[in-house]
Enzyme design. Structure first.
Site, mmCIF file in Angstrom:
data_model
loop_
_atom_site.group_PDB
_atom_site.id
_atom_site.type_symbol
_atom_site.label_atom_id
_atom_site.label_comp_id
_atom_site.label_asym_id
_atom_site.label_seq_id
_atom_site.Cartn_x
_atom_site.Cartn_y
_atom_site.Cartn_z
ATOM 1 N N CYS A 116 0.817 -1.218 0.000
ATOM 2 C CA CYS A 116 0.000 0.000 0.000
ATOM 3 C C CYS A 116 0.849 1.266 0.000
ATOM 4 O O CYS A 116 0.518 2.250 -0.671
ATOM 5 C CB CYS A 116 -0.967 0.006 1.180
ATOM 6 S SG CYS A 116 -0.185 -0.178 2.806
ATOM 7 N N ASP A 167 -8.341 4.753 -1.832
ATOM 8 C CA ASP A 167 -7.762 3.536 -1.269
ATOM 9 C C ASP A 167 -7.082 2.709 -2.366
ATOM 10 O O ASP A 167 -7.727 2.278 -3.324
ATOM 11 C CB ASP A 167 -8.865 2.711 -0.592
ATOM 12 C CG ASP A 167 -8.308 1.684 0.378
ATOM 13 O OD1 ASP A 167 -7.232 1.129 0.102
ATOM 14 O OD2 ASP A 167 -8.956 1.455 1.412
ATOM 15 N N HIS A 194 -2.216 1.143 7.201
ATOM 16 C CA HIS A 194 -2.483 1.297 5.773
ATOM 17 C C HIS A 194 -2.034 2.679 5.306
ATOM 18 O O HIS A 194 -1.986 3.636 6.091
ATOM 19 C CB HIS A 194 -3.976 1.116 5.498
ATOM 20 C CG HIS A 194 -4.323 0.999 4.040
ATOM 21 N ND1 HIS A 194 -3.800 0.017 3.233
ATOM 22 C CD2 HIS A 194 -5.146 1.745 3.244
ATOM 23 C CE1 HIS A 194 -4.283 0.154 2.009
ATOM 24 N NE2 HIS A 194 -5.090 1.205 1.996
#
Length: 502
Positions: A56, A180, A162
């Site tokens: 991520c 995201d 994240h």
């Protein structure tokens, strides 16, 4: 028959509002009307899904770097220079990131290494009011972007730590749009900024540090035009330690009386594989049939490299370095490797690396063999001659013709196939590479020199204030790289987020 695996997750709402929902669309339209979606368009044009469950951070950073149109300076696949997760391996090996993810500090380090301007804040060194101000600022323009490091569980989502970019802001509802990068899991969504702050104001158990956010923008000029430091070779740790820790101590312990003795002290113990640490940047291209001309972009990049080379060779420090290396009985003669200084040999190695990168294959460049090189000069329409080394690269049964474009400091009209002409001094070589390396050392490196007049002289020679702007930016970029590598060596990137000082 039941299928193994997971197909996405249901986005917990509240607190999130799915971007594609009716409410999400209404928030989007209102934010556009209020001018706080300006960063969205470039980000969405470069939106990507992380290619590994723990990528991520890498996906967020490559997405932002591409949105800012920062040139990585090296090929991704085919002829294209483009940031990809696989290219962000400076501060942490990809296999480590794949297994454990990446910390906030090391992602900041990566952004610096990639050539971006970075401002990073942990929540214990900032406030929600400052965070809101930065989100509003970047959402109102397309020249900076915010990456947030947060704990998913605070948003009632599955998972823990994240990273994702923030793609806009709704002032009326005080909500941020999270793009995201784990799109296989959750779609883009709006979240209340207060709850996002709470999710960032959380300790990462792997580092013991709080999470936070970073602002990423373009530098005034692309760094690393001609020289760069590399941590690809395992020797970088020892070389970085020698330059940053050992050299100041050596100069303090030795009784040096002139510049040549100062340089001898530095060079005498310099690890022999320093050439794996600092490199000059070459451009490689496939040779097209019948077309040897350079594109305007290639000419512009080559001209910049040549100007940096010229400016290095016009410094007073370069003259001292070149004089020391030229002495037959110099203790530093071993720093000059005939193989590494010979242009056809350099080109053979570079063309093999270029062929491997352009093929998009992960095999080692050692699988490629350059059978022949030919040094020549191209000159068209009265323009300045351009030095090109052509090579034929063989990999198994396939054969490719490659060109390496060489920045040169003087004209050379000859052609040499097989490397019979000595090209030392024409292209970047040990003398200017070592000069650039010395200029990049922190100013306090020389403070241990006891003789006051000599100290003043060396400080004058290495001062960045006396350098032309282009060379000054090149040297400061190397210095920032050196500081970052020292932080990595000492495992301090998560303790000190400040930009490497110039």
């Amino acid at each position: 028959m039941a299928m193994a695996g997971l197909y996405r997750r249901i986005l917990p709402s509240p607190p999130a509002v799915e971007f594609a929902s009716l409410q999400g669309k209404q928030l989007f339209l209102e934010a556009i009307h209020n001018g706080t979606m300006e960063n969205f368009y470039r980000l969405i044009s470069n939106f990507q899904t992380q290619s590994e469950p723990a990528y991520c951070g890498l996906a967020s950073l490559s997405m932002v770097l591409n949105a800012l149109a920062i040139d990585p300076g090296r090929k991704w696949k085919g002829p294209w220079r483009w940031f990809d997760e696989s290219m962000l391996d400076c501060c942490e090996p990809l296999e480590t990131v794949k297994a454990r993810g990446i910390s906030f500090g090391k992602l900041v380090c990566l952004a610096h290494c990639a050539g971006a301007k970075v401002e990073a804040f942990r929540t214990n060194h900032s406030t929600i009011e400052e965070f809101r101000k930065y989100v509003m600022r970047c959402s109102s323009s397309d020249d900076c972007h915010v990456i947030s490091s947060y704990d998913r569980s605070v948003l009632k989502q599955t998972g823990t730590g994240h990273f994702s970019p923030i793609g806009g802001y709704h002032a009326g509802n005080d909500m941020a749009l999270i793009l995201d990068v784990a799109r296989f899991k959750y779609p883009p969504h709006w979240v209340p900024l207060k709850i996002l702050w709470d999710a960032m104001n959380n300790v990462d158990l792997s580092t013991g540090q709080r999470r936070g956010f970073m602002l990423i923008s373009r530098p005034h000029r692309e760094p690393g035009q001609l020289y760069t430091l590399s941590c690809k070779h395992e020797s970088w740790v020892g070389i970085a330690k020698y330059l940053m820790d050992d050299v100041p101590l050596l100069l303090k312990s030795e009784e040096v009386e002139d510049i040549q003795e100062v340089l001898s002290v530095v060079f005498m113990s310099l690890p022999s594989n320093f050439g794996q640490f600092i490199k000059w940047v070459a451009e490689v291209r496939r040779r097209e049939d019948g077309d040897q001309s350079l594109s305007p972009e290639e000419k512009a990049r080559l001209a910049l490299k040549e100007e940096v080379l010229r400016q290095v060779q016009e410094t007073g420090l370069f003259k001292h370095v070149a004089e020391l290396l030229s002495l037959a009985n110099s203790c530093c003669r071993n720093l000059i490797s005939g193989h590494e200084e010979n242009l056809p040999n350099i080109a053979a190695s570079v063309c093999c690396q270029g062929a491997q990168i352009l093929s998009g294959k992960s095999a080692s460049s050692e699988m490629y063999c350059c059978q022949e090189t030919c040094v020549k000069c191209l000159k068209a329409n009265g323009e300045k001659p351009v030095t090109v080394v052509s090579g034929t690269v063989v990999n198994g049964e396939t054969e490719e013709r490659m060109d390496m474009l060489v920045p040169s400091s003087r004209k050379n009209s000859g052609c040499s196939c097989g490397g019979s002409i000595n090209h030392i001094g024409m292209h970047p070589a040990s003398s200017d590479v070592l000069t650039a390396l010395l200029l990049s050392l922190p100013p306090e490196t020389w403070s241990g020199i006891k003789e006051e007049k000599l100290l003043k002289e060396i400080n004058n020679l290495v001062s960045t204030n006396n350098l032309p702007t282009l060379l000054q930016e090149e040297v400061l970029h190397l210095r920032r790289q050196l500081q970052l590598l020292k932080k990595c060596q000492e495992d301090r990137v998560d303790e000190d987020l400040g930009a490497p000082f110039p």
